[in-house]
Write a protein that holds these residues in place. Structure first.
Motif, PDB file in Angstrom:
ATOM      1  N   VAL A 203       0.807  -1.218   0.000  1.00 49.16           N
ATOM      2  CA  VAL A 203       0.000   0.000   0.000  1.00 49.16           C
ATOM      3  C   VAL A 203       0.843   1.273   0.000  1.00 49.16           C
ATOM      4  CG1 VAL A 203      -1.959  -1.141   1.088  1.00 49.16           C
ATOM      5  CG2 VAL A 203      -0.218  -0.097   2.526  1.00 49.16           C
ATOM      6  N   LYS A 204       2.086   1.202   0.456  1.00 47.57           N
ATOM      7  CA  LYS A 204       2.951   2.386   0.441  1.00 47.57           C
ATOM      8  C   LYS A 204       3.636   2.551  -0.904  1.00 47.57           C
ATOM      9  CE  LYS A 204       3.898   2.810   5.393  1.00 47.57           C
ATOM     10  NZ  LYS A 204       4.954   2.911   6.435  1.00 47.57           N
ATOM     11  N   LEU A 205       4.117   1.460  -1.467  1.00 50.13           N
ATOM     12  CA  LEU A 205       4.763   1.521  -2.777  1.00 50.13           C
ATOM     13  C   LEU A 205       3.745   1.576  -3.912  1.00 50.13           C
ATOM     14  CD1 LEU A 205       7.662  -1.073  -2.361  1.00 50.13           C
ATOM     15  CD2 LEU A 205       7.787   1.415  -2.242  1.00 50.13           C
ATOM     16  N   ARG A 206       2.492   1.235  -3.596  1.00 48.20           N
ATOM     17  CA  ARG A 206       1.411   1.231  -4.591  1.00 48.20           C
ATOM     18  C   ARG A 206       1.723   0.301  -5.749  1.00 48.20           C
ATOM     19  NH1 ARG A 206      -2.845   2.846  -2.246  1.00 48.20           N
ATOM     20  NH2 ARG A 206      -3.807   3.243  -4.277  1.00 48.20           N
ATOM     21  N   CYS A 207       2.097  -0.931  -5.428  1.00 40.92           N
ATOM     22  CA  CYS A 207       2.419  -1.891  -6.480  1.00 40.92           C
ATOM     23  C   CYS A 207       2.157  -3.313  -6.002  1.00 40.92           C
ATOM     24  CB  CYS A 207       3.876  -1.754  -6.917  1.00 40.92           C
ATOM     25  SG  CYS A 207       5.078  -2.304  -5.690  1.00 40.92           S
ATOM     26  N   TYR A 208       1.985  -4.220  -6.973  1.00 34.47           N
ATOM     27  CA  TYR A 208       1.889  -5.648  -6.675  1.00 34.47           C
ATOM     28  C   TYR A 208       3.289  -6.191  -6.400  1.00 34.47           C
ATOM     29  CZ  TYR A 208      -2.953  -5.801  -8.286  1.00 34.47           C
ATOM     30  OH  TYR A 208      -4.300  -5.608  -8.415  1.00 34.47           O
ATOM     31  N   ILE A 209       3.337  -7.187  -5.522  1.00 35.37           N
ATOM     32  CA  ILE A 209       4.609  -7.853  -5.221  1.00 35.37           C
ATOM     33  C   ILE A 209       4.404  -9.357  -5.349  1.00 35.37           C
ATOM     34  CG2 ILE A 209       6.349  -8.341  -3.466  1.00 35.37           C
ATOM     35  CD1 ILE A 209       6.069  -5.548  -2.456  1.00 35.37           C
ATOM     36  N   VAL A 210       5.174  -9.957  -6.242  1.00 27.63           N
ATOM     37  CA  VAL A 210       5.113 -11.397  -6.483  1.00 27.63           C
ATOM     38  C   VAL A 210       6.252 -12.060  -5.715  1.00 27.63           C
ATOM     39  CG1 VAL A 210       5.301 -13.226  -8.216  1.00 27.63           C
ATOM     40  CG2 VAL A 210       4.130 -11.077  -8.779  1.00 27.63           C
ATOM     41  N   ILE A 211       5.930 -13.087  -4.920  1.00 29.25           N
ATOM     42  CA  ILE A 211       6.964 -13.822  -4.185  1.00 29.25           C
ATOM     43  C   ILE A 211       7.000 -15.260  -4.672  1.00 29.25           C
ATOM     44  CG2 ILE A 211       7.681 -14.709  -1.934  1.00 29.25           C
ATOM     45  CD1 ILE A 211       6.732 -12.213  -0.637  1.00 29.25           C
ATOM     46  N   ASP A 212       8.186 -15.693  -5.077  1.00 28.06           N
ATOM     47  CA  ASP A 212       8.394 -17.066  -5.526  1.00 28.06           C
ATOM     48  C   ASP A 212       9.286 -17.768  -4.507  1.00 28.06           C
ATOM     49  OD1 ASP A 212       7.914 -19.133  -7.281  1.00 28.06           O
ATOM     50  OD2 ASP A 212       9.655 -18.709  -8.546  1.00 28.06           O
ATOM     51  N   LEU A 213       8.831 -18.908  -3.996  1.00 26.60           N
ATOM     52  CA  LEU A 213       9.549 -19.622  -2.937  1.00 26.60           C
ATOM     53  C   LEU A 213      10.388 -20.755  -3.508  1.00 26.60           C
ATOM     54  CD1 LEU A 213       6.583 -19.908  -0.409  1.00 26.60           C
ATOM     55  CD2 LEU A 213       8.431 -18.238  -0.344  1.00 26.60           C
ATOM     56  N   LYS A 214      11.626 -20.858  -3.037  1.00 29.67           N
ATOM     57  CA  LYS A 214      12.527 -21.932  -3.451  1.00 29.67           C
ATOM     58  C   LYS A 214      13.190 -22.520  -2.210  1.00 29.67           C
ATOM     59  CE  LYS A 214      11.753 -21.173  -7.810  1.00 29.67           C
ATOM     60  NZ  LYS A 214      10.950 -22.135  -8.595  1.00 29.67           N
ATOM     61  N   ILE A 215      13.241 -23.856  -2.144  1.00 31.84           N
ATOM     62  CA  ILE A 215      13.871 -24.497  -0.983  1.00 31.84           C
ATOM     63  C   ILE A 215      15.280 -24.963  -1.326  1.00 31.84           C
ATOM     64  CG2 ILE A 215      11.693 -25.213   0.039  1.00 31.84           C
ATOM     65  CD1 ILE A 215      12.249 -28.030  -1.094  1.00 31.84           C
ATOM     66  N   GLU A 216      15.857 -24.350  -2.338  1.00 31.87           N
ATOM     67  CA  GLU A 216      17.208 -24.703  -2.769  1.00 31.87           C
ATOM     68  C   GLU A 216      18.000 -23.433  -3.049  1.00 31.87           C
ATOM     69  OE1 GLU A 216      17.230 -26.414  -6.771  1.00 31.87           O
ATOM     70  OE2 GLU A 216      15.125 -25.834  -6.952  1.00 31.87           O
ATOM     71  N   GLU A 217      19.252 -23.588  -3.443  1.00 33.03           N
ATOM     72  CA  GLU A 217      20.098 -22.452  -3.778  1.00 33.03           C
ATOM     73  C   GLU A 217      19.593 -21.772  -5.051  1.00 33.03           C
ATOM     74  OE1 GLU A 217      24.872 -21.414  -4.202  1.00 33.03           O
ATOM     75  OE2 GLU A 217      24.173 -23.485  -4.397  1.00 33.03           O
ATOM     76  N   PHE A 218      19.814 -20.483  -5.135  1.00 32.43           N
ATOM     77  CA  PHE A 218      19.370 -19.721  -6.303  1.00 32.43           C
ATOM     78  C   PHE A 218      20.003 -20.254  -7.586  1.00 32.43           C
ATOM     79  CE2 PHE A 218      20.112 -16.384  -9.429  1.00 32.43           C
ATOM     80  CZ  PHE A 218      18.820 -15.880  -9.616  1.00 32.43           C
ATOM     81  N   LYS A 219      19.173 -20.354  -8.631  1.00 31.99           N
ATOM     82  CA  LYS A 219      19.640 -20.734  -9.956  1.00 31.99           C
ATOM     83  C   LYS A 219      19.260 -19.634 -10.947  1.00 31.99           C
ATOM     84  CE  LYS A 219      19.153 -25.729  -9.149  1.00 31.99           C
ATOM     85  NZ  LYS A 219      18.451 -26.969  -9.563  1.00 31.99           N
TER      86      LYS A 219
END
Length: 345
Positions: free
Chosen positions: A240-256
């Motif tokens: 509500v402060k940034l006035r934007c949608y935020i998408v969160i993607d969850l990973k249970i491993e190291e970043f690829k």
């Protein structure tokens, strides 16, 4: 009579009066708190000055506490322990202007938690400022200090500087922490991403507290349709402060590297399908178990969508037998509620 009042807008008038009363109550409470903090600071300054110039020791503070209690029996806060806190408070913040404009805006109990738990004055003032900005209760403040929010805030690797205009890029950068502290979760070694997602949504209040002020939860496995195919976003929020949608993607491993491509797709889809013309560009956050900084920087370098990459920490899993012998959070809270604590703060 009732119809006449309703016709004349009585309900609206009543709501306005109620709101004015509540506003006045808040202002009065803030004013009383500010004057009390300034009083404590002034007493602390006097004790500090006389200790340095006249060699006052602990016995004088003990006598002062006794005499003040006798003079003001109805007032709390003049115990020997609290007087020593006043001296420390004055020693920590020698500038009266800082006390008036900043420190006196939060309750005495909040200030004591900061004094007890944080060593550097600059960091103390940072927590004071965040308490004012976010309206933290004392328990939330303690949680943020214990989770080392100061050293996590704004530390995620992002491409916001290249993909978002200022000041949006700076605000978004400060929004994302690294690592996120999911100490309210305990997952086994064989947990899947869906298990992490389920646990976070079941503990949504704790999750929102860790994310920070401004996040509004829209859903998990949020369905979108692109090219007549179905896709599901792990977690979708609106800030509500940034006035934007935020998408969160969850990973249970190291970043690829391929994770950033998938996130770019989701961000583009949300921009096209959900974003209102008045909304700011959608932001993507990839939460991974671990990450290699160099690989993340390469993966985000040429992306034209705002994406950040953070890690998370879970509470260490306990053996089942040990868990059975430990009280739950609810049991501990119930026991604390039954305690009769005599405090001055």
């Amino acid at each position: 009579m009732t119809d006449k009042l309703l016709a004349d807008g009585y309900d609206d008038f009543l709501q306005q009066v109620k709101q004015r009363i509540r506003t006045a109550q808040v202002k009065a409470a803030l004013s009383v708190n500010r004057e009390l903090i300034l009083l404590y600071w002034q007493i602390g300054c006097e004790i500090l000055t006389r200790s340095q110039q006249q060699g006052w020791g602990a016995k004088v503070v003990t006598k002062l506490a006794k005499d003040l209690k006798n003079a003001f029996p109805q007032m709390k806060g003049f115990s020997e322990r609290n007087l020593k806190y006043m001296r420390t408070f004055a020693e920590t913040y020698p500038d009266e202007q800082i006390v008036q404009q900043l420190v006196a805006q939060i309750p005495w109990g909040h200030n004591l938690r900061i004094l007890d738990s944080v060593n550097e004055t600059s960091v103390r003032l940072w927590y004071v400022q965040k308490t004012i900005e976010n309206g933290w209760s004392r328990n939330v403040l303690v949680h943020q200090i214990e989770s080392d929010l100061y050293n996590r805030q704004g530390k995620a690797i992002t491409n916001f500087e290249q993909t978002l205009p200022k000041p949006q890029s700076e605000l978004a950068q400060q929004l994302i922490k690294d690592p996120y502290n999911f100490d309210f979760l305990s997952l086994g070694e064989k947990a899947l991403e869906k298990d992490l997602e389920k646990a976070l949504t079941e503990q949504i209040r704790s999750f929102l507290l860790e994310l920070g002020v401004g996040f509004a939860f829209l859903g998990s496995q949020y369905h979108i349709e692109v090219g007549e195919q179905d896709f599901y976003i792990d977690l979708l929020f609106y800030h509500v402060k940034l006035r934007c949608y935020i998408v969160i993607d969850l990973k249970i491993e190291e970043f690829k590297p391929e994770f950033s491509g998938k996130m770019s797709f989701y961000v583009s889809a949300v921009d096209d399908l959900l974003r209102h013309p008045d909304d700011k560009p959608t932001i993507g956050i990839i939460l991974c178990k671990t990450k290699n900084r160099t690989i993340v920087e390469y993966a985000l370098r040429d992306m034209n969508k705002p994406i950040g990459v953070s890690t998370y920490q879970l509470r260490d899993a306990l053996p089942e037998k040990l868990k059975e012998n430990l009280p739950t959070v609810e049991q501990l809270e119930a026991e604390l509620d039954n305690l009769d604590l005599d405090v001055d703060i």
